[in-house]
Motif scaffolding. Sequence first.
Motif: not given
Length: 297
Positions: A194-201
């Motif tokens: 990953s260069v950047a990652s996003v987790a959203l719940v």
Amino acid sequence: MTTHAPQAGQSVTLPTTLNEAVAALADMPAAVPVAGGTDLMAAVNSGQLRPAALVGLGRISEIRGWQYQDGNALLGAGLTHARMGRPDFAALIPALAAAARAAGPPHIRNAGTLGGNIATAAPTGDALPVLAALEATLIIAGPGGSRREIPVSHLLAGVEMLRAGELIGFVRVPLLHAPQVFLKATGRTGPGRSVASVALVLDPARRGVRCAVGAIAPMPLRPLEAEQWVARLIDWDNDRALVPEALAAFGEYVAAACIPDPVPEPDGSVPALPPAVLHLRRTVAALARRALGRALS
């Protein structure tokens, strides 16, 4: 257990229970626990680590599965990425399954474990922002059969550390039964890294949004103000409706919170962000916008 034979004189212990593993670590303070070995062997092969002894965790069946517990999923630390990526697990915790499937090539997913991802705490660990967004809790096994619990965010932030002879035994994850998304952007630094990652719940019961951004800092970042702001705009009683302009604004809000503008100069002027940093901020904004859009769709 590893891809290389142990060095001469190096002891290898293969316990079959979590308590046996903890006891082995207590008896050999210089020993290093190893499960999948994906990070450990990279350090050994590069000469950064020369463990005097190894405690292999691959034969401990109690940490290789999961169970339901009072509205939570109790995940064994020995769960591999490959196992978490399967459909039955994806139905349970979709974002963690998506992160597991994105964790790298097949040989990494087959060997790498959830507990190893947490203990190593590499910024690019794909499971970490998901666990932060889900507000997971770690169950730590210690000497004498002791168990203690700490929020995963405390370990990743260095607020609480593993003590001598302790191991991550299980991870307790609340089951929200609501949409959750994991997205990542990769570069050329390695396969799937990953260069950047996003987790959203989404948390409909509390009418809340939880977001965590990974890979851009030593630990996952929670843009709490952006979460609270967008949660107030969502029409929770009408199919979770949100105007498109708010999606774009949320992405920018998250990105600016995680990658803020430079400190103003004494004369009041604000230096421009370097092009690479500006590109990273745009990447985070796009990931956050898309993640929220998918969760609400």
